[in-house]
Motif scaffolding. Structure first.
Motif, PDB file in Angstrom:
ATOM      1  N   UNK A   1       0.674  -1.241   0.072  1.00 61.08           N
ATOM      2  CA  UNK A   1      -0.006   0.023   0.122  1.00 61.08           C
ATOM      3  C   UNK A   1       0.856   1.146  -0.262  1.00 61.08           C
ATOM      4  N   UNK A   2       0.590   2.278  -0.749  1.00 61.53           N
ATOM      5  CA  UNK A   2       1.104   3.524  -0.848  1.00 61.53           C
ATOM      6  C   UNK A   2       0.342   4.685  -0.276  1.00 61.53           C
ATOM      7  N   UNK A   3       1.091   5.375   0.668  1.00 65.74           N
ATOM      8  CA  UNK A   3       0.371   6.445   1.406  1.00 65.74           C
ATOM      9  C   UNK A   3       1.043   7.900   0.690  1.00 65.74           C
ATOM     10  N   UNK A   4       0.318   8.586   0.228  1.00 64.86           N
ATOM     11  CA  UNK A   4       0.728   9.732  -0.479  1.00 64.86           C
ATOM     12  C   UNK A   4       1.280  10.903   0.620  1.00 64.86           C
ATOM     13  N   UNK A   5       1.973  11.458   0.610  1.00 70.46           N
ATOM     14  CA  UNK A   5       2.306  12.711   1.379  1.00 70.46           C
ATOM     15  C   UNK A   5       1.939  13.945   0.940  1.00 70.46           C
ATOM     16  N   UNK A   6       1.782  14.944   1.675  1.00 69.56           N
ATOM     17  CA  UNK A   6       1.260  16.194   0.815  1.00 69.56           C
ATOM     18  C   UNK A   6       2.317  16.596  -0.098  1.00 69.56           C
ATOM     19  N   UNK A   7       1.684  17.066  -1.165  1.00 67.24           N
ATOM     20  CA  UNK A   7       2.420  17.832  -2.286  1.00 67.24           C
ATOM     21  C   UNK A   7       2.907  19.319  -1.598  1.00 67.24           C
ATOM     22  N   UNK A   8       3.989  19.579  -1.768  1.00 71.28           N
ATOM     23  CA  UNK A   8       4.555  20.963  -1.441  1.00 71.28           C
ATOM     24  C   UNK A   8       4.868  21.732  -2.727  1.00 71.28           C
ATOM     25  N   UNK A   9       4.533  23.129  -2.559  1.00 67.47           N
ATOM     26  CA  UNK A   9       4.678  24.067  -3.686  1.00 67.47           C
ATOM     27  C   UNK A   9       5.463  24.954  -2.870  1.00 67.47           C
ATOM     28  N   UNK A  10       6.751  25.596  -3.443  1.00 64.81           N
ATOM     29  CA  UNK A  10       7.414  26.584  -2.779  1.00 64.81           C
ATOM     30  C   UNK A  10       7.777  27.733  -3.826  1.00 64.81           C
ATOM     31  N   UNK A  11       7.501  28.781  -3.188  1.00 67.38           N
ATOM     32  CA  UNK A  11       8.122  30.054  -4.261  1.00 67.38           C
ATOM     33  C   UNK A  11       9.240  30.885  -3.149  1.00 67.38           C
ATOM     34  N   UNK A  12      10.249  30.757  -3.961  1.00 64.43           N
ATOM     35  CA  UNK A  12      11.402  31.119  -2.939  1.00 64.43           C
ATOM     36  C   UNK A  12      12.112  32.611  -3.347  1.00 64.43           C
ATOM     37  N   UNK A  13      12.301  33.253  -2.398  1.00 65.30           N
ATOM     38  CA  UNK A  13      13.122  34.579  -2.747  1.00 65.30           C
ATOM     39  C   UNK A  13      12.412  35.501  -3.752  1.00 65.30           C
ATOM     40  N   UNK A  14      11.409  35.785  -3.440  1.00 63.95           N
ATOM     41  CA  UNK A  14      10.680  36.692  -4.402  1.00 63.95           C
ATOM     42  C   UNK A  14      10.900  38.004  -3.867  1.00 63.95           C
ATOM     43  N   UNK A  15      11.891  38.682  -4.553  1.00 70.61           N
ATOM     44  CA  UNK A  15      12.223  40.221  -4.182  1.00 70.61           C
ATOM     45  C   UNK A  15      11.428  41.286  -4.753  1.00 70.61           C
ATOM     46  N   UNK A  16      11.080  41.932  -3.898  1.00 68.63           N
ATOM     47  CA  UNK A  16      10.033  43.035  -4.233  1.00 68.63           C
ATOM     48  C   UNK A  16      10.301  44.636  -3.428  1.00 68.63           C
ATOM     49  N   UNK A  17       9.816  45.452  -3.804  1.00 70.11           N
ATOM     50  CA  UNK A  17       9.952  46.710  -3.024  1.00 70.11           C
ATOM     51  C   UNK A  17       8.443  47.090  -2.572  1.00 70.11           C
ATOM     52  N   UNK A  18       8.540  47.672  -1.441  1.00 74.57           N
ATOM     53  CA  UNK A  18       7.167  48.283  -0.834  1.00 74.57           C
ATOM     54  C   UNK A  18       7.452  49.294   0.470  1.00 74.57           C
ATOM     55  N   UNK A  19       6.336  49.890   0.629  1.00 76.32           N
ATOM     56  CA  UNK A  19       6.569  50.996   1.895  1.00 76.32           C
ATOM     57  C   UNK A  19       6.492  50.007   2.995  1.00 76.32           C
ATOM     58  N   UNK A  20       7.226  50.159   3.737  1.00 76.36           N
ATOM     59  CA  UNK A  20       7.163  49.325   5.061  1.00 76.36           C
ATOM     60  C   UNK A  20       8.124  49.666   6.263  1.00 76.36           C
ATOM     61  N   UNK A  21       7.474  49.884   7.230  1.00 74.33           N
ATOM     62  CA  UNK A  21       8.323  50.650   8.417  1.00 74.33           C
ATOM     63  C   UNK A  21       7.661  51.537   9.186  1.00 74.33           C
ATOM     64  N   UNK A  22       8.108  51.740  10.332  1.00 74.61           N
ATOM     65  CA  UNK A  22       7.544  52.964  11.278  1.00 74.61           C
ATOM     66  C   UNK A  22       8.115  54.122  11.229  1.00 74.61           C
ATOM     67  N   UNK A  23       9.253  54.128  10.689  1.00 76.59           N
ATOM     68  CA  UNK A  23       9.991  55.493  10.635  1.00 76.59           C
ATOM     69  C   UNK A  23       9.651  56.486   9.504  1.00 76.59           C
ATOM     70  N   UNK A  24       9.572  57.554   9.625  1.00 77.93           N
ATOM     71  CA  UNK A  24       9.293  58.650   8.628  1.00 77.93           C
ATOM     72  C   UNK A  24       9.510  58.360   7.214  1.00 77.93           C
ATOM     73  N   UNK A  25      11.014  58.234   7.145  1.00 85.94           N
ATOM     74  CA  UNK A  25      11.691  58.077   5.713  1.00 85.94           C
ATOM     75  C   UNK A  25      11.264  56.762   5.121  1.00 85.94           C
ATOM     76  N   UNK A  26      10.939  55.840   6.160  1.00 85.00           N
ATOM     77  CA  UNK A  26      10.319  54.317   5.565  1.00 85.00           C
ATOM     78  C   UNK A  26       9.008  54.503   5.058  1.00 85.00           C
ATOM     79  N   UNK A  27       8.373  55.602   5.309  1.00 84.42           N
ATOM     80  CA  UNK A  27       6.729  55.804   4.804  1.00 84.42           C
ATOM     81  C   UNK A  27       6.895  56.583   3.482  1.00 84.42           C
TER      82      UNK A  27
END
Length: 123
Positions: free
Chosen positions: A1-27
């Protein structure tokens, strides 16, 4: 008997730019973030018809991640990470997911600071 383990899908190191942070310059200045997503399909998933309808379309997911991050302006990487996790879990085929968001310029003398969030469907 074969028991299938969960299939895993991975997205690795997606490099993006966004507004993030609490300091004024980060906004005012977009910063780099690196997003990693790992998701599992239900155990026993079988790809009978060999079609994209049988799985999570990672190309569409990647486009959604890009759009969400680039238009977001969260103060905390914790909130951004949780937001992306919620988005990944919207697909009912995803049994378990983990999202990690890293902010490479957060601290001097470090490669990055990262936050990881995870979720699992119960029942």
């Amino acid at each position: 008997m074969i028991q299938r383990n969960p299939v895993k899908i991975t997205i690795e190191n997606l490099r993006l730019r966004t507004i993030i942070g609490i300091n004024d310059w980060e906004r005012e200045t977009r910063q780099d973030v690196v997003v990693n997503v790992e998701l599992e399909l239900a155990p026993g998933t079988v790809f009978t018809h060999d079609t994209i309808d049988e799985t999570v379309d990672y190309k569409k997911l990647n486009k959604r991640l890009i759009a969400e991050v680039e238009r977001s302006s969260f103060f905390l990487i914790e909130k951004l990470c949780d937001h992306l996790l919620t988005m990944v879990m919207e697909d009912s085929r995803v049994r378990r997911a983990r999202v990690r968001v890293a902010k490479p310029t957060a601290l001097r003398y470090t490669d990055s600071v990262s936050v990881e969030c995870s979720a699992e469907r119960t029942g």
